[in-house]
Design a protein around this motif. Structure first.
Motif, short mmCIF file in Angstrom:
data_model
loop_
_atom_site.label_atom_id
_atom_site.label_comp_id
_atom_site.label_asym_id
_atom_site.label_seq_id
_atom_site.Cartn_x
_atom_site.Cartn_y
_atom_site.Cartn_z
N SER A 18 0.81 -1.22 0.00
CA SER A 18 0.00 0.00 0.00
C SER A 18 0.84 1.27 0.00
O SER A 18 0.30 2.37 -0.14
N LYS A 324 -9.51 3.56 8.81
CA LYS A 324 -8.39 3.92 7.93
C LYS A 324 -8.13 5.42 8.06
O LYS A 324 -9.03 6.23 7.88
N TRP A 325 -6.89 5.76 8.30
CA TRP A 325 -6.54 7.16 8.54
C TRP A 325 -6.83 8.04 7.33
O TRP A 325 -7.25 9.20 7.47
N TYR A 326 -6.64 7.50 6.13
CA TYR A 326 -6.80 8.33 4.94
C TYR A 326 -8.26 8.71 4.67
O TYR A 326 -8.52 9.64 3.91
N MET A 329 -9.34 12.26 5.53
CA MET A 329 -9.08 13.34 4.58
C MET A 329 -10.32 13.70 3.77
O MET A 329 -10.45 14.82 3.28
#
Length: 627
Positions: A18, A324-326, A329
């Motif tokens: 990833s 998931k951290w993304y 966004m």
């Protein structure tokens, strides 16, 4: 992978996993730095826009994939009526490698090829040149390259990887071995390179051509027919210059026909058009509406859960839910979605599966979990659920399972509200209490003589407590409020097995919503936390064992299941969902909602008889994960 992987099959950054997008990082950083630091007259807009174009291509593919999954779950215009499995999803997870490679090459071309930088926004002569070059050299060369890739030597080493997906999705279009993608890029770069060498290149011409390629490529693999017949009636020669999804689907099912890229012209010229192309197109366009026998009604859970739905990101949907951290966004977009659907949203179809001859669909209420606890949302949610039930009743659906909070006692008294409003319903409503309680009861280790029951008291909780007391197992409640609620529901002859205790030393904990972190800490080492709640319990202890929420493994012959149900492992369904399937397969006429509960043993044995299996848990070894 291909059946006999050849040279340059693997992607250069495959080992990065990833983190593969770091290969673009130096170029992106240089592009931004140059744009910020250089004087305005020296800035290269072409170089600066490469990243936005890369991102647009990723979003474009994702839109098509979500649209395709939405349409194939509900549309009567599906072309290949077969299922997709997790193996295909895993095989196609590297679909974005193509976009990453393209971005990297465009940075190199921009930097090293004369005439590929500082491009004007638009040039008409460059766009005309691109159209002519695509219709001629690109389409012609692709046709013969494609036929060559079907030679047994190249097919077994490269192209068979792509054809492993007989039922295609839009991202199937860019799932190829590394060297095969390079060959395609060489063809598609012909118009760009010619424009650069002739000084006719422009930003919009390049962006438009890339968007055209992506549009046609993904459309051809979407597995539902969307091109209306009147298009070809108005301009009949168009059939030679634009293919349809059915035209290309025949290439994936018949293999040695319909080789063309986007223009069937060359198949007509060289006699490789599949004879059933027109017939399949008309048949798919007309379509055949299928009514499911079973509908499972669910809803998104957390704010990020919409990306884990089958209609969201395929890579996330194919794995149990995890944060998931993304996704943070794009949280503003998620909130916009939540606000929009609060006013204009309607129920949507998530997936369609099949078990033998039983057709099943999952429908979702466009509300997140937190909205079910807001008093001003309850009436609108209940109205939406009620309308869905009436719609299913009109269409002839046999069973509807109310999943997650759609059947909560606070919202509609486990579905009883709808039976009171619509006493003549033909569709049977199922809240799954009997099977959920049976799963918990059969998951308790043999020899257990005492359990602690802690958490919000629910209908499932009552059924479990009754089952335990009938077996002579002591049920210890550590909260006076919960003890009194359970006592009111149980027959007096079982009160002796229901105790109020402040002793936390039991090895088996049956837990629901509301258990605190402090209470978990008081459990003895090696304790088993078995939830009876709709949502999983927070895993705090490394020295304890945590079971999943009530669920069962599905039979091997269940088709088209390629997304995980929330936090559950692959090919595992919640007991509440399985209950509706079993209800339909057994042909039971009774509702199971409100105060009505079926016999847990009867439902459990019926589920096992139809091939559903209990989850197996390994011996405790210091891990707190599901085996």
């Amino acid at each position: 992978m291909a059946s006999k992987p050849g040279l340059l099959t693997a992607w250069p950054w495959q080992m990065l996993g990833s983190f593969k997008y770091v290969v673009l990082a130096p170029w992106v950083a240089h592009s931004i730095y140059s744009w910020v630091t250089k004087p305005e007259e020296e800035r290269d807009l072409t170089n600066f826009l490469i990243l936005p174009i890369v991102l647009w291509r990723w979003v474009h593919h994702q839109i098509w994939n979500s649209l395709s999954r939405f349409q194939t779950a509900r549309s009567k215009h599906k072309i290949v009526n077969k299922g997709i499995e997790f193996e295909q999803v895993d095989r196609e997870q590297n679909w974005d490698d193509n976009i990453l490679l393209n971005g990297l090459i465009y940075y190199l071309i921009n930097h090293y090829v004369s005439g590929a930088s500082h491009l004007p926004m638009w040039r008409t002569d460059g766009m005309i040149l691109t159209i002519l070059l695509h219709m001629g050299p690109v389409e012609f060369l692709y046709y013969w390259l494609h036929r060559a890739l079907h030679h047994h030597y190249l097919y077994s080493r490269y192209h068979s990887h792509h054809h492993s997906s007989m039922v295609t999705e839009p991202i199937t279009s860019v799932t190829h071995p590394f060297v095969e993608i390079l060959s395609y890029f060489s063809l598609f770069s012909i118009p760009h390179l010619v424009m650069s060498f002739t000084g006719t290149a422009s930003l919009l011409a390049i962006a438009t051509y890339l968007t055209y390629i992506d549009f046609m490529n993904t459309m051809g693999h979407c597995n539902f027919e969307l091109i209306p017949n009147w298009v070809f009636k108005i301009f009949p020669p168009l059939k030679y210059f634009m293919y349809t999804p059915t035209f290309h689907s025949l290439h994936h099912t018949q293999f040695r026909t319909n080789y063309s890229l986007f223009m069937p012209l060359y198949d007509f010229l060289y006699g490789t058009v599949d004879k059933s192309s027109d017939t399949l197109y008309e048949k798919s366009l007309k379509g055949k509406k299928e009514i499911p026998q079973v509908v499972y009604l669910t809803h998104p859970t957390s704010m990020d859960s919409i990306y884990h739905l089958r209609l969201g990101l395929a890579s996330l949907a194919s794995k149990p839910y995890s944060t998931k951290w993304y996704l943070l966004m794009i949280r503003p977009l998620t909130w916009l979605f939540a606000i929009f659907t609060s006013f204009f949203g309607s129920t949507f179809t998530v997936e369609s599966i099949k078990l033998d001859k039983l057709k099943m669909e999952t429908w979702a209420i466009p509300r997140f979990s937190f909205q079910y606890f807001l008093s001003w949302h309850r009436d609108s949610i209940n109205n939406m659920i009620g309308n869905v039930i009436l719609e299913a009743d009109r269409e002839g659906v046999e069973v509807m399972s109310l999943g997650l909070y759609n059947q909560s006692e606070e919202l509609n008294r486990n579905g009883e509200l709808f039976l009171q409003k619509h006493p003549k319903l033909k569709v049977r409503l199922v809240d799954g209490t009997a099977l959920a309680s049976a799963v918990v009861l059969n998951g308790i280790p043999q020899g257990t003589d005492r359990v602690i029951m802690r958490g919000q008291v629910s209908k499932t909780c009552y059924a479990i407590a009754l089952g335990l007391c009938q077996k002579g197992i002591k049920v210890a409640a550590v909260c006076k409020f919960e003890h009194e609620h359970l006592k009111r529901q149980l027959p007096t002859k079982f009160w002796s097995n229901l105790v109020l205790s402040d002793n936390y030393d039991a090895k088996v904990w049956l837990v629901g919503d509301g258990i605190t972190d402090k209470e978990q800490e008081r459990a003895p080492k090696g304790a088993r936390f078995i939830p009876f709640s709709l949502f999983p319990v927070k895993n705090l202890r490394k020295d304890c064992f945590y079971y999943t929420t009530p669920a069962m493994r599905v039979p091997k012959n269940l088709e088209n299941m390629h997304a995980c149900e929330n936090w559950l492992p692959r090919r595992v369904m919640s007991a509440w969902r399985v209950a509706g399937i079993v209800h339909a397969m057994e042909g039971w006429d009774a509702h199971e909602c409100g105060l009505e509960t079926l016999d847990p043993d009867r439902v459990w044995n019926a589920a096992l008889g139809h091939g559903f299996l209990p989850l197996t848990y390994p011996q405790l070894n210091g891990l707190s994960k599901l085996g």
